[in-house]
Design a protein around this motif. Structure first.
Motif, PDB file in Angstrom:
ATOM      1  N   PRO A  67       8.517  -5.041  13.159  1.00 16.09           N
ATOM      2  CA  PRO A  67       9.937  -4.981  13.483  1.00 16.09           C
ATOM      3  C   PRO A  67      10.879  -4.920  12.290  1.00 16.09           C
ATOM      4  CG  PRO A  67       9.202  -7.249  13.627  1.00 16.09           C
ATOM      5  CD  PRO A  67       7.992  -6.418  13.290  1.00 16.09           C
ATOM      6  N   TRP A  68      10.351  -4.723  11.063  1.00 16.50           N
ATOM      7  CA  TRP A  68      11.292  -4.588   9.953  1.00 16.50           C
ATOM      8  C   TRP A  68      10.781  -3.594   8.917  1.00 16.50           C
ATOM      9  CZ3 TRP A  68      10.777  -6.941   4.868  1.00 16.50           C
ATOM     10  CH2 TRP A  68       9.645  -7.756   4.708  1.00 16.50           C
ATOM     11  N   THR A  69      11.645  -3.259   7.978  1.00 16.03           N
ATOM     12  CA  THR A  69      11.518  -2.060   7.154  1.00 16.03           C
ATOM     13  C   THR A  69      10.251  -1.987   6.312  1.00 16.03           C
ATOM     14  OG1 THR A  69      13.901  -1.790   7.039  1.00 16.03           O
ATOM     15  CG2 THR A  69      12.620  -0.755   5.296  1.00 16.03           C
ATOM     16  N   LEU A  70       9.986  -3.008   5.520  1.00 18.55           N
ATOM     17  CA  LEU A  70       8.878  -2.924   4.559  1.00 18.55           C
ATOM     18  C   LEU A  70       7.540  -2.640   5.239  1.00 18.55           C
ATOM     19  CD1 LEU A  70       7.999  -3.515   1.447  1.00 18.55           C
ATOM     20  CD2 LEU A  70       7.309  -5.715   2.383  1.00 18.55           C
ATOM     21  N   PRO A  71       7.092  -3.473   6.188  1.00 12.18           N
ATOM     22  CA  PRO A  71       5.796  -3.184   6.806  1.00 12.18           C
ATOM     23  C   PRO A  71       5.797  -1.940   7.676  1.00 12.18           C
ATOM     24  CG  PRO A  71       6.808  -5.123   7.804  1.00 12.18           C
ATOM     25  CD  PRO A  71       7.648  -4.773   6.619  1.00 12.18           C
ATOM     26  N   SER A  72       6.930  -1.622   8.316  1.00 11.93           N
ATOM     27  CA  SER A  72       6.941  -0.437   9.179  1.00 11.93           C
ATOM     28  C   SER A  72       6.823   0.838   8.355  1.00 11.93           C
ATOM     29  CB  SER A  72       8.208  -0.406  10.042  1.00 11.93           C
ATOM     30  OG  SER A  72       9.370  -0.237   9.258  1.00 11.93           O
ATOM     31  N   HIS A  73       7.506   0.908   7.207  1.00 15.08           N
ATOM     32  CA  HIS A  73       7.364   2.080   6.340  1.00 15.08           C
ATOM     33  C   HIS A  73       5.980   2.129   5.703  1.00 15.08           C
ATOM     34  CE1 HIS A  73      11.705   2.696   6.673  1.00 15.08           C
ATOM     35  NE2 HIS A  73      11.570   3.828   6.011  1.00 15.08           N
ATOM     36  N   ALA A  74       5.424   0.969   5.374  1.00 20.45           N
ATOM     37  CA  ALA A  74       4.063   0.955   4.823  1.00 20.45           C
ATOM     38  C   ALA A  74       3.082   1.561   5.830  1.00 20.45           C
ATOM     39  CB  ALA A  74       3.663  -0.468   4.462  1.00 20.45           C
ATOM     40  N   SER A  75       3.258   1.244   7.104  1.00 19.86           N
ATOM     41  CA  SER A  75       2.398   1.827   8.142  1.00 19.86           C
ATOM     42  C   SER A  75       2.654   3.321   8.285  1.00 19.86           C
ATOM     43  CB  SER A  75       2.645   1.128   9.484  1.00 19.86           C
ATOM     44  OG  SER A  75       2.204  -0.212   9.455  1.00 19.86           O
ATOM     45  N   LEU A  76       3.918   3.724   8.209  1.00 24.29           N
ATOM     46  CA  LEU A  76       4.281   5.127   8.312  1.00 24.29           C
ATOM     47  C   LEU A  76       3.673   5.946   7.178  1.00 24.29           C
ATOM     48  CD1 LEU A  76       6.132   7.207   9.814  1.00 24.29           C
ATOM     49  CD2 LEU A  76       7.933   6.571   8.204  1.00 24.29           C
ATOM     50  N   PHE A  77       3.598   5.376   5.978  1.00 21.41           N
ATOM     51  CA  PHE A  77       3.076   6.087   4.817  1.00 21.41           C
ATOM     52  C   PHE A  77       1.552   6.067   4.751  1.00 21.41           C
ATOM     53  CE2 PHE A  77       6.641   6.487   1.445  1.00 21.41           C
ATOM     54  CZ  PHE A  77       7.547   6.871   2.417  1.00 21.41           C
ATOM     55  N   THR A  78       0.910   5.025   5.297  1.00 17.22           N
ATOM     56  CA  THR A  78      -0.535   4.862   5.117  1.00 17.22           C
ATOM     57  C   THR A  78      -1.351   5.081   6.382  1.00 17.22           C
ATOM     58  OG1 THR A  78      -0.511   2.487   5.600  1.00 17.22           O
ATOM     59  CG2 THR A  78      -0.120   3.148   3.307  1.00 17.22           C
ATOM     60  N   GLY A  79      -0.717   4.982   7.550  1.00 10.50           N
ATOM     61  CA  GLY A  79      -1.461   5.045   8.800  1.00 10.50           C
ATOM     62  C   GLY A  79      -2.190   3.758   9.117  1.00 10.50           C
ATOM     63  N   HIS A  85      -2.709  -2.981   5.689  1.00 12.87           N
ATOM     64  CA  HIS A  85      -2.057  -2.621   4.421  1.00 12.87           C
ATOM     65  C   HIS A  85      -1.490  -3.839   3.689  1.00 12.87           C
ATOM     66  CE1 HIS A  85       1.984  -3.019   6.128  1.00 12.87           C
ATOM     67  NE2 HIS A  85       1.758  -2.073   7.022  1.00 12.87           N
ATOM     68  N   GLY A  86      -1.228  -4.937   4.401  1.00 13.12           N
ATOM     69  CA  GLY A  86      -0.891  -6.196   3.759  1.00 13.12           C
ATOM     70  C   GLY A  86       0.505  -6.313   3.193  1.00 13.12           C
ATOM     71  N   GLY A  90       5.190 -12.076   3.032  1.00 12.79           N
ATOM     72  CA  GLY A  90       4.482 -12.872   2.035  1.00 12.79           C
ATOM     73  C   GLY A  90       3.901 -12.050   0.905  1.00 12.79           C
ATOM     74  N   HIS A  91       3.901 -10.734   1.049  1.00 12.41           N
ATOM     75  CA  HIS A  91       3.385  -9.832   0.013  1.00 12.41           C
ATOM     76  C   HIS A  91       4.257  -8.576   0.057  1.00 12.41           C
ATOM     77  CE1 HIS A  91       0.515  -8.018  -2.749  1.00 12.41           C
ATOM     78  NE2 HIS A  91       0.490  -6.949  -1.967  1.00 12.41           N
ATOM     79  N   THR A  92       5.400  -8.635  -0.608  1.00 16.07           N
ATOM     80  CA  THR A  92       6.425  -7.611  -0.447  1.00 16.07           C
ATOM     81  C   THR A  92       6.189  -6.404  -1.345  1.00 16.07           C
ATOM     82  OG1 THR A  92       7.800  -8.872  -1.997  1.00 16.07           O
ATOM     83  CG2 THR A  92       8.195  -9.214   0.358  1.00 16.07           C
ATOM     84  N   HIS A 483      -7.052  -8.131   1.964  1.00 15.53           N
ATOM     85  CA  HIS A 483      -6.121  -7.529   1.020  1.00 15.53           C
ATOM     86  C   HIS A 483      -5.630  -8.589   0.050  1.00 15.53           C
ATOM     87  CE1 HIS A 483      -3.158  -9.325   3.709  1.00 15.53           C
ATOM     88  NE2 HIS A 483      -3.654  -8.625   4.705  1.00 15.53           N
ATOM     89  N   THR A 484      -4.749  -8.184  -0.830  1.00 15.68           N
ATOM     90  CA  THR A 484      -4.266  -9.056  -1.903  1.00 15.68           C
ATOM     91  C   THR A 484      -3.685 -10.346  -1.347  1.00 15.68           C
ATOM     92  OG1 THR A 484      -3.708  -7.063  -3.132  1.00 15.68           O
ATOM     93  CG2 THR A 484      -2.755  -9.127  -3.927  1.00 15.68           C
TER      94      THR A 484
END
Length: 505
Positions: A67-79, A85-86, A90-92, A483-484
Motif C-alpha cells: 500500500p505504499w510507494t517504496l515496496p510497490s515500485h520495487a515490485s513493479l520493477f522486479t516482479g 525483494h525485501g 525496515g529496509h528502505t 534477503h538483507t
C-alpha cells in the motif's frame, strides 16, 4: 544488442521472425491513484485515461502488492512480492542483486529514461539502475541538493537558515535556480516540468533520427498528500468557496491517525474534492504526454501503460493516507494499457497484480531476459499468454513507514489502537472474500456479498477464515525469500524533510 535501423511498426512480437521490430514501452505511474475515482475510467475526472481505455484495454481489478510507494515500485520493477525483494519500512532500499525491468530493456538495446517526482523512487534508494538517464522531476536543474527544504520552511528565519545550509551544500548558482523555480515558478509538484522535459527529450530523439526503441518510466506525484491542485481543476469538483475551505483544512495523515485531530465527513468530502482535482490535473498531463509522443511520430509503435502504485484513504475506515492497513481503498488501483495487442477497447475484469506487468511487458515487447523472467513471481496477462488466469491477489505491509516508535517520538503517548499498528499485515482476495491477517494474531474477513469492508466476519465464518489463512500460508511459502537484514538508508536531510512532508516520517 544493437537496435535495428529499419523502420519500426506495430507488429505483434508474437508474429516476429528474426527481425528487430520492437515497440517503445512507456510506464506511467499516477502516484496514489485509487480505484474508487478511476475505475472504470470516466471522463468526468480522468478524460485522458478514459480515452486510453476506450482505445486500449482497461483492467478493472488490478491490485498492487503493497500500500505504499517504496515496496510497490520495487515490485513493479522486479516482479517480486515484498517478501522476496525485501524493500519496506525496515529496509528502505532496493538491493542491487535483483534484476529490474529498466535494466532488462537497457540490455536489450533500448534507450532507457526515467523521471520521478517521488523522492522514494530515486538513486538514493536504488531505483536508478538500468536507466541511461534518470531525472528528479521536481528539480529545474539536476542536483544532489534538494531545495525543497527551503521552499517548505515556515517563517522567514527558518527559511533563511535552510537556504544558507542548502546554498553551502552544493553549487550556489544551481541551488538558487532550483529554489527560484520550486518557490516561484513551479505551479505543481513537478508534473508540468516533467512533461515539458520528456517532450524536449522526444524532440531531441527526432533530431538525432534514431530508430532505437525506448523504455520510458514516469512518476507523477500530484495525487499524493498534500492535495493542492491548480484552482481550475479543484473547481471542477468544489465550489470556489468550498475550495478555499478545503485548502484551509489540516492535511497531516500521521497526526490524524494518532487522533491528534479529527475530520468530519463533510471535511473528508472536501479533501476528496481536492484529491479529484489532483487526479484531473495529472490526467491533463497524461494527455500532454500522449500528444508529445504522437507529435514525435512514436505513438503507433508504443505500448503505453498507466497505473496507480497504491491507493489512499481519505477518512475511510478511520484512516488518512495509505499506511497501517490493507483495505480495498489502498490496494485496488487503475491499470490501462494501449498499443500492440492491447487496443480492442475492452474491459478485462479478472484479477491481475501490478507485478504481473514484468512478464507481460517482456512478452509484449519480445524481450528475452531469462534472469528477470526466472526471478519474477508474477504471471503474464498478454492476450496470447498460456498462463491460467488468477483467482486471487495478494498484498503485504511488512513494516509500516513511519514505524510506531517514530510516531511515539513525534506525538508522545499513543492510543492502544495506534500501538496495534506495530505489526505486519498480509492479505488474500478471492472472488468471494478478502482475508487479512496480522502478525499479532488479528484477523479480518470481508465477504464480497457485503459490498464493502466494514463488517468483519472472521468470528461468524471461522471455516472460511481458516481456509483463506491456509491459502495465505501456502502462497507465502512459495514467494518468501531470504534477503538483507532490516536496515534503513542513511538518507540526506533534505530527502528526510521531503518524505516527512509526504507523511512518511
Amino acid at each position: 544488442m544493437s537496435p535495428d535501423s529499419s523502420p519500426r511498426s506495430t507488429t505483434d512480437p508474437h508474429d516476429l521472425g528474426d527481425g528487430d521490430d520492437r515497440p517503445n514501452v512507456v510506464l506511467v505511474v499516477m502516484d496514489t491513484a485509487r480505484a474508487k475515482e478511476t475505475v472504470p475510467a470516466a471522463s468526468r475526472i480522468t478524460p485522458t485515461l478514459a480515452s486510453l481505455a476506450a482505445a486500449g484495454t482497461e483492467f478493472t481489478r488490478a491490485y498492487t502488492s503493497s500500500p505504499w510507494t517504496l515496496p510497490s515500485h520495487a515490485s513493479l520493477f522486479t516482479g517480486l512480492y515484498t517478501a522476496a525483494h525485501g524493500a519496506h519500512g525496515g529496509h528502505t532500499y532496493l538491493d542491487a542483486d535483483h534484476e529490474t525491468v529498466p535494466a532488462a530493456f537497457q540490455s536489450a538495446g533500448y534507450e532507457t529514461v526515467g523521471v520521478s517526482n517521488n523522492c522514494w523512487i530515486t538513486g538514493e534508494f536504488g531505483f536508478d539502475r538500468g536507466f541511461d538517464r534518470f531525472r528528479k522531476g521536481w528539480q529545474y536543474i539536476q542536483s544532489d541538493v534538494d531545495t525543497g527544504a527551503v521552499v517548505r520552511a515556515s517563517g522567514v528565519s527558518e527559511r533563511l537558515t535552510s537556504f544558507k545550509d542548502q546554498l553551502l551544500a552544493g553549487n550556489p548558482a544551481i541551488t538558487l535556480a532550483n529554489v527560484a523555480y520550486e518557490r516561484y515558478l513551479c505551479g505543481d509538484n513537478g508534473a508540468a516540468r516533467t512533461t515539458d522535459w520528456i517532450t524536449e527529450w522526444l524532440a531531441d530523439r527526432q533530431h538525432r533520427r534514431t530508430d532505437q526503441p525506448f523504455f520510458l518510466f514516469c512518476n507523477y506525484i500530484e495525487p499524493h498528500i498534500e492535495y493542492d491542485p491548480p484552482r481550475e481543476y479543484a473547481e471542477q469538483f468544489l465550489s470556489p468557496t468550498a475550495v478555499d475551505e478545503a485548502l484551509g483544512l489540516r492535511q497531516d495523515p500521521r497526526a490524524f491517525d494518532v487522533g491528534e485531530y479529527d475530520l468530519s465527513e463533510r471535511e473528508c468530502e472536501l479533501l476528496r474534492g481536492l484529491y479529484r482535482g489532483e487526479l484531473a490535473y495529472v490526467d491533463a498531463q497524461l494527455g500532454r504526454l500522449r500528444d508529445s509522443i504522437q507529435k514525435a511520430g512514436e505513438w503507433e509503435n508504443t505500448i503505453f501503460v498507466v497505473l496507480g502504485d497504491h491507493g489512499e484513504n481519505i477518512g475511510e475506515y478511520g484512516f488518512f493516507g495509505h499506511q497501517y492497513n490493507l483495505h480495498e481503498t489502498v490496494v485496488h488501483v487503475p491499470l490501462v494499457i494501449t498499443g500492440g495487442p492491447f487496443q480492442d477497447g475492452s474491459q478485462r475484469d479478472g484479477f491481475v497484480q501490478l507485478l504481473d506487468l514484468v512478464p507481460t511487458l517482456l512478452e509484449t515487447a519480445g524481450i528475452s531476459a531469462p534472469e528477470l523472467a526466472m526471478q519474477a513471481q508474477g504471471q503474464s496477462f498478454h492476450p496470447r499468454s498460456a498462463t491460467t488466469p488468477r483467482d486471487a491477489v495478494f498484498a503485504e505491509h511488512i513494516q509500516p513507514q513511519p514505524a510506531v516508535d517514530s510516531l511515539e517520538a513525534r506525538f508522545g503517548e499513543l492510543p492502544d489502537r495506534v500501538r496495534g499498528f506495530d505489526r505486519s499485515l498480509r492479505s488474500v482476495r478471492t472472488e468471494g472474500a478478502t482475508y487479512i491477517r496480522g502478525s499479532d494474531g488479528s484477523q479480518w474477513l470481508y465477504l464480497a456479498a457485503d459490498g464493502d469492508e466494514h463488517h468483519n466476519r472472521a468470528d461468524q465464518r471461522p471455516a472460511l477464515a481458516a481456509q483463506l489463512d491456509t491459502r495465505l500460508d501456502d502462497w507465502l511459502g512459495t514467494v518468501e525469500r531470504d534477503h538483507t537484514p532490516e536496515t534503513a538508508v542513511e538518507m540526506s536531510a533534505s530527502t528526510e524533510q521531503r518524505l516527512a512532508d509526504l507523511g512518511y516520517l
